[in-house]
Design a protein around this motif. Structure first.
Motif, mmCIF file in Angstrom:
data_model
loop_
_atom_site.group_PDB
_atom_site.id
_atom_site.type_symbol
_atom_site.label_atom_id
_atom_site.label_comp_id
_atom_site.label_asym_id
_atom_site.label_seq_id
_atom_site.Cartn_x
_atom_site.Cartn_y
_atom_site.Cartn_z
ATOM 1 N N GLN A 1 0.890 -1.168 0.080
ATOM 2 C CA GLN A 1 -0.116 0.057 0.092
ATOM 3 C C GLN A 1 0.768 1.199 0.020
ATOM 4 O OE1 GLN A 1 -4.021 -1.772 0.672
ATOM 5 N NE2 GLN A 1 -3.236 0.047 -0.392
ATOM 6 N N ARG A 2 2.063 1.220 0.314
ATOM 7 C CA ARG A 2 2.866 2.309 0.575
ATOM 8 C C ARG A 2 4.001 2.363 -0.761
ATOM 9 N NH1 ARG A 2 2.611 5.140 4.905
ATOM 10 N NH2 ARG A 2 4.642 5.748 4.924
ATOM 11 N N ALA A 3 4.280 3.674 -1.295
ATOM 12 C CA ALA A 3 5.075 3.814 -2.408
ATOM 13 C C ALA A 3 6.178 4.949 -1.997
ATOM 14 C CB ALA A 3 4.360 4.043 -3.720
ATOM 15 N N ARG A 4 7.193 4.789 -2.469
ATOM 16 C CA ARG A 4 8.349 6.034 -2.175
ATOM 17 C C ARG A 4 8.881 6.356 -3.508
ATOM 18 N NH1 ARG A 4 11.209 6.913 2.214
ATOM 19 N NH2 ARG A 4 10.851 5.904 4.097
ATOM 20 N N LEU A 5 8.681 7.566 -4.007
ATOM 21 C CA LEU A 5 9.335 8.228 -5.360
ATOM 22 C C LEU A 5 10.233 9.226 -5.234
ATOM 23 C CD1 LEU A 5 5.579 8.382 -7.084
ATOM 24 C CD2 LEU A 5 7.401 6.394 -7.739
ATOM 25 N N ALA A 6 11.362 8.999 -6.150
ATOM 26 C CA ALA A 6 12.419 9.939 -6.188
ATOM 27 C C ALA A 6 11.795 11.392 -6.805
ATOM 28 C CB ALA A 6 13.317 9.311 -7.085
#
Ligand code: CA
Ligand code: CA
Ligand code: CA
Ligand code: CA
Length: 512
Positions: free
Chosen positions: A497-502
């Motif tokens: 459910q969690r995303a990290r984007l640069a």
């Protein structure tokens, strides 16, 4: 006056295969919108031409596009060919009718489509109708164009109440408006468009265009009292008759106000496709709410059986790479355009980050040349095929953004896996390899971060999530829906459910 600028702005054994490829592409359609005069010159006269375009079909197929949209082909004195001397002739600088048919057949053999741009609302003083009707009330063309006076001495104004166009080379081109309410003019248009759908009239469309773009389409043309209710009296009958010639052909109309989502055009004019102007502005805004709103009105609410052409640039709009030098933002815009839905239309040169903004060089259609520059094939900016037809003709050449050794050329980007061109190829290949990205319906993907815009594309059992970081800072977010990503197609790995984007990163995942 400034507004003048953007306006001037198949043998029997092959029958089954060809008809299938002509009726509907198996994959998602991706259009390449090209100013053919500026694309590739085959005979060394600096004018891009039809044989040149045909010689570069391998380039377009390797890019991954499936269709080509041309600018007008018919005989004209102005370089953009929007105002015709003769609708029935191919402009000699582009080649011959035989060259045109050869191009169309080659395009179709490759399983691609080709569309023509038409503007039959206006004619120049060299057109037969003008020449024979002015001052001659007995001419058979007496009511084909509009006049300001009863004696038919003064042909009426064209768009923006202008009477002439001043060409980049100084030529003054008188132009008037066609009487689209004359039934004979409708009959003429049906014949003209039908000819281009099936030139040899054998019912086989391997030699014909797959559809048309209608430039500057309006219900009440230029607010002229004589030209009201044209959707019902002209455009709908024309579209209906053309569908009888080839039911698979498609019509895209350019909404004259560059804003409308096209409801009226779909319903009352019967066109198949419109341009997603509002979404174009939203994709370049990097504003999440604007993207949600415009994607909703333009994509989600698009009527069944109709489509929206999704674009970032065209021949009337400043190049994005001139407005935004950050290559990461150019990639975000490309990802949005190619993955969000509808039918993407890439404007030639966009894929290599060509630059160009509208000029202010006086009352001349040369002001638009910076947005229609020669396609940059070579590192040096020079070489065979460079279509520099406007070389040494004015400030649009003197101040040209077409430069050697600047990283902006096919030659410089082709070999580099990190180039913008390679990114476009990767995105198109991704889109074509995945049914949801190719043709799936659009749906906003709720998430908790104001700088991360996301959407789902879904068809059948295939569902994809796209998340885009619209900011120059790293961002993380939590998806609020029940869909769970499981396979990375592009960008970083992702939690359930969690995303990290640069900064300005794009992520694409299959979801279940
Ligand atoms: Ca040429
Ligand atoms: Ca010409
Ligand atoms: Ca034919
Ligand atoms: Ca260059």
């Amino acid at each position: 006056m400034k507004y003048l600028i953007f306006l001037l702005l198949f043998t029997a054994s092959l029958t089954g295969w060809a008809q299938q490829s002509l009726s509907k592409p198996q994959k998602g359609e991706v259009i390449y919108h090209v100013c053919q005069r500026s694309f590739y010159d085959s005979n060394g006269d600096t004018q891009g031409d039809l044989n040149g375009l045909r010689q570069k079909l391998d380039y377009l197929q390797e890019l991954g596009v499936t269709s080509i949209l041309l600018m007008p082909l018919y005989d004209a004195d102005c370089y953009h060919n929007y105002f015709a001397n003769d609708f029935e002739k191919i402009d000699a600088e582009f080649g011959t009718m035989a060259d045109y048919i050869k191009l169309v057949k080659d395009v179709h053999r490759r399983g691609m489509k080709i569309y023509l741009d038409m503007e039959t609302q206006y004619v120049t003083s060299k057109h037969r109708w003008w020449k024979e009707a002015v001052g001659n009330l007995k001419s058979p063309y007496s009511d084909y164009i509009l006049f300001d006076d009863a004696a038919h001495q003064q042909p009426t104004t064209m768009i923006f109440n202008l009477r002439e166009l001043i060409s980049y080379d100084g030529t003054v081109i008188p132009i008037t408006t066609v009487n689209l309410r004359n039934p004979d003019v409708l009959t003429y248009n049906v014949g003209l468009f039908s000819y281009f759908l099936d030139p040899n009239k054998d019912g086989n469309f391997d030699d014909g265009a797959d559809g048309f773009r209608l430039d500057h389409a309006m219900d009440n043309l230029d607010e002229k009292p004589a030209l009201t209710n044209l959707f019902a009296t002209f455009w709908k009958p024309l579209v209906t008759r053309l569908k009888q010639v080839n039911p698979a052909m498609t019509i895209v109309a350019e909404q004259a106000n560059w804003n409308d989502v096209g409801t009226d055009y779909f319903e009352r004019a019967g066109v198949d496709r419109m341009f997603g102007f509002g979404l174009q502005r939203a994709m370049l805004s990097f504003n999440k709410q604007q993207l949600i709103n415009k994607a909703d009105s333009i994509l989600r609410l698009c009527p069944q059986g109709k489509d929206q052409l999704i674009f970032l640039e065209n021949h009337d709009i400043d190049r994005f790479a001139s407005l935004e030098k950050d290559g990461r933002k150019q990639r975000v815009a490309a990802a949005l355009q190619l993955l969000i839905g509808g039918i993407p239309a890439i404007y030639y040169g966009q894929e290599i980050g060509m630059q160009g903004r509208n000029g202010s060089f006086g009352n001349t259609d040369g002001n638009d040349i910076p947005r229609r520059q020669a396609f940059d094939w070579y590192k040096s900016g020079e070489g065979p095929g460079m279509a520099v037809w406007y070389k040494n003709t004015g400030q649009w050449w003197a101040q040209s953004t077409l430069k050697p050794n600047d990283g902006i050329s096919v030659a410089e980007q082709l070999a580099s896996p990190t180039s913008l061109l390679s990114y476009y190829k990767k995105l198109i290949a991704l889109k074509q390899s995945n049914p949801a990205l190719a043709t799936g319906r659009y749906e906003n993907a709720d998430n908790t971060n104001a700088s991360i815009y996301g959407f789902y594309r879904t068809t059948g059992a295939s569902r994809v999530l796209v998340l885009v970081n619209l900011s120059d800072q790293p961002q993380q977010t939590t998806l609020t829906g029940r869909s769970r990503p499981y396979k990375t197609l592009l960008g970083p790995a992702i939690g359930l459910q969690r995303a990290r984007l640069a900064p300005y990163e794009v992520g694409v995942w299959e979801v279940r």
